[in-house]
Design a protein around this motif. Sequence first.
Motif, PDB file in Angstrom:
ATOM      1  N   GLU A 412       0.995  -1.093   0.380  1.00 33.48           N
ATOM      2  CA  GLU A 412      -0.324   0.108  -0.233  1.00 33.48           C
ATOM      3  C   GLU A 412       0.797   0.889   0.206  1.00 33.48           C
ATOM      4  O   GLU A 412       0.589   2.383  -0.340  1.00 33.48           O
ATOM      5  CB  GLU A 412      -0.633  -0.108   1.238  1.00 33.48           C
ATOM      6  CG  GLU A 412      -1.777  -1.380   1.400  1.00 33.48           C
ATOM      7  CD  GLU A 412      -2.776  -1.227   2.395  1.00 33.48           C
ATOM      8  OE1 GLU A 412      -2.849  -0.587   3.617  1.00 33.48           O
ATOM      9  OE2 GLU A 412      -3.357  -2.265   3.028  1.00 33.48           O
ATOM     10  N   VAL A 413       1.434   1.430   1.079  1.00 34.25           N
ATOM     11  CA  VAL A 413       2.985   2.445   0.752  1.00 34.25           C
ATOM     12  C   VAL A 413       3.554   3.016  -0.068  1.00 34.25           C
ATOM     13  O   VAL A 413       3.979   3.745  -0.614  1.00 34.25           O
ATOM     14  CB  VAL A 413       3.551   2.582   1.938  1.00 34.25           C
ATOM     15  CG1 VAL A 413       4.868   3.315   2.358  1.00 34.25           C
ATOM     16  CG2 VAL A 413       2.705   2.638   3.528  1.00 34.25           C
ATOM     17  N   ARG A 414       3.743   1.664  -1.037  1.00 33.78           N
ATOM     18  CA  ARG A 414       5.090   1.978  -2.401  1.00 33.78           C
ATOM     19  C   ARG A 414       3.626   2.619  -3.207  1.00 33.78           C
ATOM     20  O   ARG A 414       4.187   3.539  -3.673  1.00 33.78           O
ATOM     21  CB  ARG A 414       5.266   0.601  -2.426  1.00 33.78           C
ATOM     22  CG  ARG A 414       6.311   0.129  -2.065  1.00 33.78           C
ATOM     23  CD  ARG A 414       7.258  -1.027  -2.543  1.00 33.78           C
ATOM     24  NE  ARG A 414       8.537  -1.136  -2.185  1.00 33.78           N
ATOM     25  CZ  ARG A 414       8.770  -2.149  -0.717  1.00 33.78           C
ATOM     26  NH1 ARG A 414       7.357  -3.101  -0.270  1.00 33.78           N
ATOM     27  NH2 ARG A 414       9.896  -2.326  -0.437  1.00 33.78           N
ATOM     28  N   CYS A 450      -2.745   6.669  -9.402  1.00 30.65           N
ATOM     29  CA  CYS A 450      -3.762   6.532  -7.764  1.00 30.65           C
ATOM     30  C   CYS A 450      -4.688   5.516  -7.969  1.00 30.65           C
ATOM     31  O   CYS A 450      -5.304   5.307  -6.987  1.00 30.65           O
ATOM     32  CB  CYS A 450      -3.617   8.257  -8.442  1.00 30.65           C
ATOM     33  SG  CYS A 450      -2.266   9.345  -7.850  1.00 30.65           S
ATOM     34  N   GLU A 451      -5.258   5.118  -9.172  1.00 30.13           N
ATOM     35  CA  GLU A 451      -6.068   3.868  -9.084  1.00 30.13           C
ATOM     36  C   GLU A 451      -6.084   2.648  -8.071  1.00 30.13           C
ATOM     37  O   GLU A 451      -6.794   2.198  -7.971  1.00 30.13           O
ATOM     38  CB  GLU A 451      -6.764   4.053 -10.528  1.00 30.13           C
ATOM     39  CG  GLU A 451      -8.293   3.139 -10.309  1.00 30.13           C
ATOM     40  CD  GLU A 451      -8.617   2.687 -11.858  1.00 30.13           C
ATOM     41  OE1 GLU A 451      -9.968   2.975 -11.996  1.00 30.13           O
ATOM     42  OE2 GLU A 451      -7.928   3.023 -12.633  1.00 30.13           O
ATOM     43  N   LYS A 452      -5.118   2.143  -8.490  1.00 26.31           N
ATOM     44  CA  LYS A 452      -4.193   1.147  -8.019  1.00 26.31           C
ATOM     45  C   LYS A 452      -4.045   1.201  -5.870  1.00 26.31           C
ATOM     46  O   LYS A 452      -4.424   0.635  -5.451  1.00 26.31           O
ATOM     47  CB  LYS A 452      -2.566   0.941  -8.819  1.00 26.31           C
ATOM     48  CG  LYS A 452      -2.226  -0.145  -7.773  1.00 26.31           C
ATOM     49  CD  LYS A 452      -0.872  -1.050  -8.273  1.00 26.31           C
ATOM     50  CE  LYS A 452       0.375  -1.634  -7.308  1.00 26.31           C
ATOM     51  NZ  LYS A 452       1.157  -2.671  -8.402  1.00 26.31           N
ATOM     52  N   ALA A 453      -3.342   2.891  -5.660  1.00 33.60           N
ATOM     53  CA  ALA A 453      -3.323   2.927  -4.372  1.00 33.60           C
ATOM     54  C   ALA A 453      -4.315   3.249  -4.171  1.00 33.60           C
ATOM     55  O   ALA A 453      -4.361   2.584  -2.801  1.00 33.60           O
ATOM     56  CB  ALA A 453      -2.276   4.845  -4.412  1.00 33.60           C
ATOM     57  N   VAL A 454      -5.429   3.706  -4.432  1.00 31.36           N
ATOM     58  CA  VAL A 454      -7.160   3.550  -4.197  1.00 31.36           C
ATOM     59  C   VAL A 454      -6.906   2.407  -3.914  1.00 31.36           C
ATOM     60  O   VAL A 454      -8.060   2.128  -2.571  1.00 31.36           O
ATOM     61  CB  VAL A 454      -7.618   4.728  -4.592  1.00 31.36           C
ATOM     62  CG1 VAL A 454      -9.546   4.168  -3.941  1.00 31.36           C
ATOM     63  CG2 VAL A 454      -7.365   5.570  -4.477  1.00 31.36           C
ATOM     64  N   LEU A 456      -5.427  -0.769  -3.414  1.00 35.88           N
ATOM     65  CA  LEU A 456      -4.418  -1.209  -2.086  1.00 35.88           C
ATOM     66  C   LEU A 456      -5.050  -0.938  -0.505  1.00 35.88           C
ATOM     67  O   LEU A 456      -5.438  -1.466  -0.011  1.00 35.88           O
ATOM     68  CB  LEU A 456      -3.123  -0.925  -2.384  1.00 35.88           C
ATOM     69  CG  LEU A 456      -2.604  -1.961  -3.337  1.00 35.88           C
ATOM     70  CD1 LEU A 456      -1.274  -1.541  -4.268  1.00 35.88           C
ATOM     71  CD2 LEU A 456      -2.764  -3.248  -3.425  1.00 35.88           C
ATOM     72  N   ASP A 457      -5.125   0.313  -1.061  1.00 33.35           N
ATOM     73  CA  ASP A 457      -5.659   1.342   0.646  1.00 33.35           C
ATOM     74  C   ASP A 457      -7.189   2.082   0.255  1.00 33.35           C
ATOM     75  O   ASP A 457      -6.627   2.935   0.304  1.00 33.35           O
ATOM     76  CB  ASP A 457      -4.713   1.689   0.601  1.00 33.35           C
ATOM     77  CG  ASP A 457      -4.505   2.366   2.067  1.00 33.35           C
ATOM     78  OD1 ASP A 457      -5.803   1.714   2.996  1.00 33.35           O
ATOM     79  OD2 ASP A 457      -4.032   2.879   3.562  1.00 33.35           O
ATOM     80  N   ALA A 458      -8.019   1.435  -0.018  1.00 31.80           N
ATOM     81  CA  ALA A 458      -9.272   2.075   0.423  1.00 31.80           C
ATOM     82  C   ALA A 458      -9.914   3.228   0.911  1.00 31.80           C
ATOM     83  O   ALA A 458     -10.471   3.655   0.961  1.00 31.80           O
ATOM     84  CB  ALA A 458     -10.899   1.026   0.020  1.00 31.80           C
ATOM     85  N   ALA A 459      -8.656   3.105   2.120  1.00 28.73           N
ATOM     86  CA  ALA A 459      -9.229   4.339   3.572  1.00 28.73           C
ATOM     87  C   ALA A 459      -8.149   5.013   3.646  1.00 28.73           C
ATOM     88  O   ALA A 459      -8.822   6.215   4.443  1.00 28.73           O
ATOM     89  CB  ALA A 459      -8.739   2.592   4.773  1.00 28.73           C
ATOM     90  N   SER A 460      -7.197   5.321   2.788  1.00 31.51           N
ATOM     91  CA  SER A 460      -6.585   6.347   3.022  1.00 31.51           C
ATOM     92  C   SER A 460      -6.885   7.603   2.099  1.00 31.51           C
ATOM     93  O   SER A 460      -7.019   7.226   0.856  1.00 31.51           O
ATOM     94  CB  SER A 460      -5.002   6.073   2.376  1.00 31.51           C
ATOM     95  OG  SER A 460      -4.600   7.413   1.806  1.00 31.51           O
ATOM     96  N   LEU A 461      -7.255   8.184   2.869  1.00 30.06           N
ATOM     97  CA  LEU A 461      -7.419   9.940   2.366  1.00 30.06           C
ATOM     98  C   LEU A 461      -6.889  10.253   1.425  1.00 30.06           C
ATOM     99  O   LEU A 461      -7.166  11.316   0.646  1.00 30.06           O
ATOM    100  CB  LEU A 461      -8.115  10.748   3.382  1.00 30.06           C
ATOM    101  CG  LEU A 461      -8.614  10.163   4.866  1.00 30.06           C
ATOM    102  CD1 LEU A 461      -8.902  10.994   5.877  1.00 30.06           C
ATOM    103  CD2 LEU A 461     -10.458   9.779   4.133  1.00 30.06           C
ATOM    104  N   GLU A 462      -5.413  10.699   1.689  1.00 28.88           N
ATOM    105  CA  GLU A 462      -4.919  10.919   0.671  1.00 28.88           C
ATOM    106  C   GLU A 462      -4.580  10.623  -0.644  1.00 28.88           C
ATOM    107  O   GLU A 462      -4.648  10.896  -1.626  1.00 28.88           O
ATOM    108  CB  GLU A 462      -3.353  10.777   1.417  1.00 28.88           C
ATOM    109  CG  GLU A 462      -2.866  11.518   2.727  1.00 28.88           C
ATOM    110  CD  GLU A 462      -3.032  10.509   3.814  1.00 28.88           C
ATOM    111  OE1 GLU A 462      -4.118  10.159   3.459  1.00 28.88           O
ATOM    112  OE2 GLU A 462      -2.622  10.707   4.889  1.00 28.88           O
ATOM    113  N   ASN A 463      -4.349   9.087  -0.531  1.00 29.32           N
ATOM    114  CA  ASN A 463      -4.935   8.799  -1.685  1.00 29.32           C
ATOM    115  C   ASN A 463      -6.188   9.354  -2.411  1.00 29.32           C
ATOM    116  O   ASN A 463      -5.464   9.392  -4.051  1.00 29.32           O
ATOM    117  CB  ASN A 463      -5.340   6.630  -1.432  1.00 29.32           C
ATOM    118  CG  ASN A 463      -4.371   6.422  -1.427  1.00 29.32           C
ATOM    119  OD1 ASN A 463      -2.860   6.656  -1.446  1.00 29.32           O
ATOM    120  ND2 ASN A 463      -4.077   4.465  -0.770  1.00 29.32           N
TER     121      ASN A 463
END
Length: 592
Positions: A412-414, A450-454, A456-463
């Motif tokens: 997720e962080v990567r 960024c779609e992939k980041a969301v 992987l971590d749908a809870a991340s507000l930053e993403n």
Amino acid sequence: MALCSKNSVVGHVVLSALALAGPLLPASASAEDAATASICGMAAASQYESGYAGFGRELSRIDPAIAIPACEEAVKAAPDAVASQAWLARALLADGQTDAALPLLETAVAGDSPLGRQLLADVLFGDLGYVATADDVRALEVLRPAAEAGFAPAQLSLGFAYDMGRGVAEDDAIAASWYMRAAQQGEARSASNLGYLYHGGAGVELDYAQAMFWYQKGADKGDVVGIYGVGQLYEFGQGVELDYVKAAEQFQRGAEMGDSYSQNDLGYLYETGQGVSEDAVEAARYYQMAADQGYALASANLGQLYSTGRGVERDFDRAFELYSYAHDQGEVGGTVGLAQAYLYGEGVPVDLETARSFAEQAADAGASYGQSTLGAIYADGSGVARDFNRAIELFDLAAAQGNDYAAGRAAEVRAEQTCGLIAATRYETGFEVSGVELERIDADTAIPVCEKAVALDAASLENKAWYARTLIAAGRQSEAVPLLEEAADGEFIPAKALLADLLLWGHGVDENPARAVTLYRSAVEHDFPPAEFGLGVAYQNGRGVPADPVLAAKWYGLAAKHGIAMAADRLADLDRGTVEPQIGPMRAGPRS
């Protein structure tokens, strides 16, 4: 988080008090005296003494009510009989009468009784009875002649002294040699302890087959160290095929004998549903049994159940109490629990600095959950500047130990780091140098990242906010709005300012200048420069507030001070009183 001990067998090593008597009676003793001594021996001798292999008993199986009177009669009949004095001392020790036993033991040692030597040494080590002050040096002096004479229980005690470094330099190889001598005579605890050394490769070459062989020798005689060791080999599939059912059977046997280590591991199997049906209530019950005996790891595991409300009613105060005890005992599971308690305000007020301190202690100790907790602190910027590189490093360390949470967070962080590098603003912490202006985002490249980041971590507000920026860069404002709404509701400040930009003029959403101003005001409370610029625009153009050049200048000035170049241009326009030229057919033409 559930923890399970993999290397705690040594904590089981509680020395058994077995005895080998010296000469039974003086040569001048009568047949009646011999009979009296024999009754004493039958009641208090051990199975390792000559003539008592089939009749002797463990110290715990002595009946003091029978043995003490019988041996007192034997000593009275033959005061010089070393064996009777040693047996009486053994019976007294079985009854907890250490002070009464000590003079008899000293006399037996003076008579060079191996039994007396081994018993007195164990008392001086603090392993048997009670003395105010242990004396390891004297214990070794008393003990060594009995061990060298071939007395198995003394060999166990001497091996344990080398194992723990008591009175001598710790030396696992010498410990193993003494355990081996005793084990070959059938001494159960020595066999189990030898299995432990083979299990960890301490003093001998690591050999799971030998570990199982010697553990089983001890287990077959009911020794709880051997029983637990066999269970651990099956639990982790070391030298045998992994078999949680067989592990659970061994731990159940040990738990019923009151062994805290077996109780803890059985609780872990119930918590995870391995080898037994998953049952958090049973897990809590066994953890509690072990914790009641002071086993710190069980306290940490029980604390996890209380903090999550599994098997017990959720109770953060109780969890914190258990974590604190475990931490104070040096159990890293308790340290991790305290880090999480302070991080999330469970049982104590949120204290991010203290949380990080405990997490660092646990991470430094090599605990995977400490590493993952500290990684989360750096990944989320909890009380520290966000540091994706440090977070990834910590998550990778934890993942290498089999921590699935850490492996997932590392991915997720990567993804989040990559998305942030191509879509974050330079006004966000950690992106002061790498942040990009909206118009410079390469939407074709950034959107899938960024779609992939969301994903992987749908809870991340930053993403969500960064993904929204990439969509806006592609002119897909209407798709960005729901993402910004979620991030803004979660108090992610950059999302508030960006959503306000859309609402101010109705880009991709119905215009709502008043709400835009409210969002800008919320963001400027956190010193976010783009929101300062937005308020300047609102006051300059009378959007959501009455037009006010003075307030517009104020907000443009703050934004310019904080590095927004466009704000300086707008401020200059206000100072010149710039008026846009009239256009269209009604514009006045040349005049004569």
